[in-house]
Design a protein around this motif. Structure first.
Motif, PDB file in Angstrom:
ATOM      1  N   ALA A   1       0.638  -1.316  -0.029  1.00  0.00           N
ATOM      2  CA  ALA A   1      -0.245  -0.179  -0.076  1.00  0.00           C
ATOM      3  C   ALA A   1       0.862   1.347  -0.136  1.00  0.00           C
ATOM      4  O   ALA A   1       1.673   1.370   0.601  1.00  0.00           O
ATOM      5  CB  ALA A   1      -0.277   0.517   1.237  1.00  0.00           C
ATOM      6  N   PRO A   2       0.536   2.565  -0.272  1.00  0.00           N
ATOM      7  CA  PRO A   2       1.091   3.211  -0.207  1.00  0.00           C
ATOM      8  C   PRO A   2       1.236   4.416   0.669  1.00  0.00           C
ATOM      9  O   PRO A   2       0.165   4.243   1.684  1.00  0.00           O
ATOM     10  CB  PRO A   2       0.828   4.500  -1.907  1.00  0.00           C
ATOM     11  CG  PRO A   2      -0.635   4.200  -1.914  1.00  0.00           C
ATOM     12  CD  PRO A   2      -0.823   2.827  -1.348  1.00  0.00           C
ATOM     13  N   PRO A   3       2.008   5.445   0.978  1.00  0.00           N
ATOM     14  CA  PRO A   3       2.035   6.415   2.084  1.00  0.00           C
ATOM     15  C   PRO A   3       0.700   6.169   2.487  1.00  0.00           C
ATOM     16  O   PRO A   3       0.048   6.844   1.690  1.00  0.00           O
ATOM     17  CB  PRO A   3       3.489   6.500   2.406  1.00  0.00           C
ATOM     18  CG  PRO A   3       3.768   6.197   1.276  1.00  0.00           C
ATOM     19  CD  PRO A   3       2.914   5.747   0.524  1.00  0.00           C
ATOM     20  N   PHE A   4       0.237   6.243   3.696  1.00  0.00           N
ATOM     21  CA  PHE A   4      -0.962   7.600   4.255  1.00  0.00           C
ATOM     22  C   PHE A   4      -0.734   8.705   4.407  1.00  0.00           C
ATOM     23  O   PHE A   4      -1.927   9.709   4.291  1.00  0.00           O
ATOM     24  CB  PHE A   4      -0.802   6.321   5.902  1.00  0.00           C
ATOM     25  CG  PHE A   4      -2.059   5.638   6.052  1.00  0.00           C
ATOM     26  CD1 PHE A   4      -2.381   4.823   5.003  1.00  0.00           C
ATOM     27  CD2 PHE A   4      -1.399   4.602   7.007  1.00  0.00           C
ATOM     28  CE1 PHE A   4      -3.297   3.631   5.034  1.00  0.00           C
ATOM     29  CE2 PHE A   4      -1.545   3.291   6.677  1.00  0.00           C
ATOM     30  CZ  PHE A   4      -2.900   2.668   5.969  1.00  0.00           C
ATOM     31  N   ALA A   5       0.608   9.344   4.275  1.00  0.00           N
ATOM     32  CA  ALA A   5       0.544  10.537   4.554  1.00  0.00           C
ATOM     33  C   ALA A   5       1.984  11.232   3.258  1.00  0.00           C
ATOM     34  O   ALA A   5       2.431  10.076   2.705  1.00  0.00           O
ATOM     35  CB  ALA A   5       0.570  11.409   5.455  1.00  0.00           C
ATOM     36  N   ARG A   6       2.788  12.312   3.319  1.00  0.00           N
ATOM     37  CA  ARG A   6       3.964  12.697   2.978  1.00  0.00           C
ATOM     38  C   ARG A   6       4.815  12.111   3.383  1.00  0.00           C
ATOM     39  O   ARG A   6       5.567  12.966   4.366  1.00  0.00           O
ATOM     40  CB  ARG A   6       3.487  14.501   2.298  1.00  0.00           C
ATOM     41  CG  ARG A   6       4.494  14.891   1.326  1.00  0.00           C
ATOM     42  CD  ARG A   6       4.524  15.986   1.335  1.00  0.00           C
ATOM     43  NE  ARG A   6       5.735  16.714   0.886  1.00  0.00           N
ATOM     44  CZ  ARG A   6       6.515  16.716   0.608  1.00  0.00           C
ATOM     45  NH1 ARG A   6       6.932  15.929   2.107  1.00  0.00           N
ATOM     46  NH2 ARG A   6       7.494  17.260   0.174  1.00  0.00           N
ATOM     47  N   TYR A   7       5.176  11.338   3.014  1.00  0.00           N
ATOM     48  CA  TYR A   7       6.718  10.617   3.800  1.00  0.00           C
ATOM     49  C   TYR A   7       7.244   9.185   2.718  1.00  0.00           C
ATOM     50  O   TYR A   7       6.051   8.584   1.843  1.00  0.00           O
ATOM     51  CB  TYR A   7       6.716   9.482   5.101  1.00  0.00           C
ATOM     52  CG  TYR A   7       5.255   8.769   5.388  1.00  0.00           C
ATOM     53  CD1 TYR A   7       5.693   7.235   5.185  1.00  0.00           C
ATOM     54  CD2 TYR A   7       4.084   8.799   5.375  1.00  0.00           C
ATOM     55  CE1 TYR A   7       4.545   6.290   5.592  1.00  0.00           C
ATOM     56  CE2 TYR A   7       3.274   7.752   6.162  1.00  0.00           C
ATOM     57  CZ  TYR A   7       3.607   6.813   5.658  1.00  0.00           C
ATOM     58  OH  TYR A   7       3.168   5.800   5.705  1.00  0.00           O
ATOM     59  N   SER A   8       7.885   8.858   2.077  1.00  0.00           N
ATOM     60  CA  SER A   8       8.256   7.484   1.775  1.00  0.00           C
ATOM     61  C   SER A   8       8.551   6.206   2.738  1.00  0.00           C
ATOM     62  O   SER A   8       9.129   6.775   3.512  1.00  0.00           O
ATOM     63  CB  SER A   8       9.510   8.027   1.324  1.00  0.00           C
ATOM     64  OG  SER A   8      10.037   8.620   0.760  1.00  0.00           O
TER      65      SER A   8
END
Length: 127
Positions: A10-17
């Protein structure tokens, strides 16, 4: 620095790597947790203001080490309530570059003094 975001998760939930790879031979700086307190011992109210001050303090540490915000590869952040998430993220995003660093955000029961609602520690690296 190289970010790693596998296609199969799943992609990150917010702005992080999901991950940041530090190249061989890079200098690494480990920063202790910073609280939202100024040099004159003032503590602003609210998560966004405290987060901004935490990152300003981190910026001073980075500059002293010959680094800047773009060198942050990992953030560990702690807030005392879910209500502080939006303020934390709004301020954090003003201080982090692209691609964003790896990050963990935890809700904790409190800090050494009750007026603190945010604490942030970082790892930075520069090739």
């Amino acid at each position: 620095m190289k970010t790693i975001t596998p296609a199969g998760i799943a992609p990150p939930f917010a702005r992080y790597s999901h991950a940041v790879e530090i190249p061989p031979g890079a200098r690494t700086l480990v920063c202790s947790g910073q609280l939202g307190i100024s040099a004159d011992m003032e503590v602003p109210e609210g998560a966004e203001a405290q987060t901004a001050l935490c990152f300003e303090n981190i910026g001073a540490i980075l500059r002293e080490a010959g680094m800047d915000y773009a060198d942050i590869v990992r953030i560990n952040a702690f807030v005392t309530d879910r209500a502080h998430l939006a303020g934390y993220m709004a301020a954090r995003d003003r201080f982090t570059g692209s691609p964003p660093p790896a990050s963990t955000l935890m809700i904790v029961s409190g800090f050494a003094r009750p007026e603190f609602v945010v604490e942030i520690e970082v790892i930075a690296a520069r090739a």
